[in-house]
Design an enzyme around this catalytic site. Sequence first.
Site, PDB file in Angstrom:
ATOM      1  N   LYS A 190       0.844  -1.209   0.000  1.00  0.00           N
ATOM      2  CA  LYS A 190       0.000   0.000   0.000  1.00  0.00           C
ATOM      3  C   LYS A 190       0.865   1.239   0.000  1.00  0.00           C
ATOM      4  O   LYS A 190       2.059   1.207   0.370  1.00  0.00           O
ATOM      5  CB  LYS A 190      -0.947   0.025   1.205  1.00  0.00           C
ATOM      6  CG  LYS A 190      -0.289  -0.011   2.595  1.00  0.00           C
ATOM      7  CD  LYS A 190       0.223   1.316   3.130  1.00  0.00           C
ATOM      8  CE  LYS A 190       0.826   1.203   4.528  1.00  0.00           C
ATOM      9  NZ  LYS A 190       1.651   2.358   4.912  1.00  0.00           N
ATOM     10  N   ASP A 196      -2.048  -1.370  10.656  1.00  0.00           N
ATOM     11  CA  ASP A 196      -2.461  -1.248   9.250  1.00  0.00           C
ATOM     12  C   ASP A 196      -2.751  -2.591   8.584  1.00  0.00           C
ATOM     13  O   ASP A 196      -2.982  -2.651   7.384  1.00  0.00           O
ATOM     14  CB  ASP A 196      -1.483  -0.387   8.431  1.00  0.00           C
ATOM     15  CG  ASP A 196      -0.090  -0.978   8.358  1.00  0.00           C
ATOM     16  OD1 ASP A 196       0.130  -2.071   8.914  1.00  0.00           O
ATOM     17  OD2 ASP A 196       0.782  -0.341   7.732  1.00  0.00           O
TER      18      ASP A 196
END
Length: 285
Positions: A9, A136
């Site tokens: 990401k 995350d």
Amino acid sequence: MWTAAARAKINLHLAVHAKRPDGYHALVTVFQTIALADTLTIVEHDGPFTLRCPGSDAPEDGSNLVVRAARALADVLGRPEPAGLAATLDKQVPAQAGLGGGSADAMATLRLLCAIWGVAADRQLLAGVGARLGSDVPFFAWGGTALGLGRGDEITVLPPLPALACAIVRPPFGVATAEAYRWLADSRRESPPAPPPFDPPACSQDWPARLAACRNDFEPVVAARHPEIAEAVSALRDAGAVLAMMSGSGSAVYGLFAREADAAAALAPLAARPGWRGWLTATTG
Ligand code: C5P
């Protein structure tokens, strides 16, 4: 044999707010999946769960998020310690870069083990186990473009960013997340954090039009120690990036471009610096 891509990401936006009573900081972040990925393969074998990461410095013991994810899932499902499986991780995503490589590996592990163990891989299960592994990790249960609130683990899917070419560079050093939080705290002794640039519930259909309002609060404090970060951001911006920013707590810097050729041209001189690495990739849904 079971195999999964663990896509990394970037953070399109990362505002760090006050420290919470649990020691984590309240975040307003926008995550975006990119095509750059590790590949996780699991095969049956006799003996305990093992992990190999050939050609990489990644640990192969219980400190690797793949092993931690396998243990955490077994624990949540009330199963014995994972065994009878051998995992191989082909690492392509650099470590200490802010690209969530380890977190993506953890989520790929949860998905593959759900398939192997015949458990429905529903998002609540994946995100719940993921939250035990890192702030995350839950995002990777969704992927695409998503808002992260709380400590980054409360995920709301956003209207997707249109597909863009992505130039990523990593300088010859990494940044440890906990250290970046300490640098941020030092920088805020005198002045409190700036207010959020946009109201998360207002992240409606037109949010990509507000890319210009996006920022990464870690970027100035990491760049204060490593001026190369600001140089890379400026170089990508000058080369015409729609958005150029450090990702997460660094040290990777990315530039998003409408045309792949422009991303490639912007990447080349930065990736050619001694000790630097570069990847030409793209945002994915
Ligand atoms: O959750 P994770 O293990 O990835 O966090 C690593 C470290 O980053 C934490 O120990 C904490 O110091 C810091 N952190 C934080 N606030 C967050 C996420 C991480 O302070 N929202």
